[in-house]
Design an enzyme around this catalytic site. Structure first.
Site, PDB file in Angstrom:
ATOM      1  N   ARG A  38       0.757  -1.219  -0.113  1.00  0.00           N
ATOM      2  CA  ARG A  38       0.182   0.194   0.002  1.00  0.00           C
ATOM      3  C   ARG A  38       1.014   1.161   0.137  1.00  0.00           C
ATOM      4  O   ARG A  38       0.614   2.285  -0.430  1.00  0.00           O
ATOM      5  CB  ARG A  38      -1.066  -0.059   1.341  1.00  0.00           C
ATOM      6  N   ASN A  56      -5.936  -2.808   2.587  1.00  0.00           N
ATOM      7  CA  ASN A  56      -5.973  -4.340   2.689  1.00  0.00           C
ATOM      8  C   ASN A  56      -7.314  -4.611   2.748  1.00  0.00           C
ATOM      9  O   ASN A  56      -8.143  -4.147   3.225  1.00  0.00           O
ATOM     10  CB  ASN A  56      -5.267  -4.542   3.764  1.00  0.00           C
TER      11      ASN A  56
END
Length: 112
Positions: A38, A56
């Protein structure tokens, strides 16, 4: 100003809007959690000027919405792959859909 910046600037209309913006909804599976996925996506997205978000998921996948021109989106994937070139991760894009552009969005964020 590098070549990508010049190409993006050329494609803007006089009022600054870009008619060539598109948005992708993506789902990544594989080695995508616990590897900085990320944060790397956020850094690369900001570097190339794309907007959107990454998150996520509970099933171990990562969801992303990525918005920009074709050149910016291509630069995102090139930069993302380059970021992991020394320590490759194993992932696939499990789903990819074209969705409506989010007007007024101006950054790429990590969602929790």
């Amino acid at each position: 100003m590098d070549r990508l910046d010049r190409n993006v600037a050329k494609s803007r209309t006089p009022n600054g809007a870009n008619p060539n913006i598109r948005r992708l909804k993506l789902s990544f599976m594989g080695e995508v959690q616990g590897v900085g996925f990320r944060w790397t996506a956020q850094r690369v997205a900001r570097d190339v000027g794309t907007t959107g978000w990454v998150k996520n998921e509970y099933d171990g996948s990562v969801s992303m919405e990525l918005q920009g021109t074709d050149a910016q989106i291509a630069a995102f994937f090139g930069g993302f792959n380059h970021a992991y070139s020394r320590w490759p991760i194993d992932y696939v894009i499990a789903d990819k859909d074209e969705i409506d552009v989010v007007k007024g969005e101006n950054e790429f964020r990590v969602r929790f």
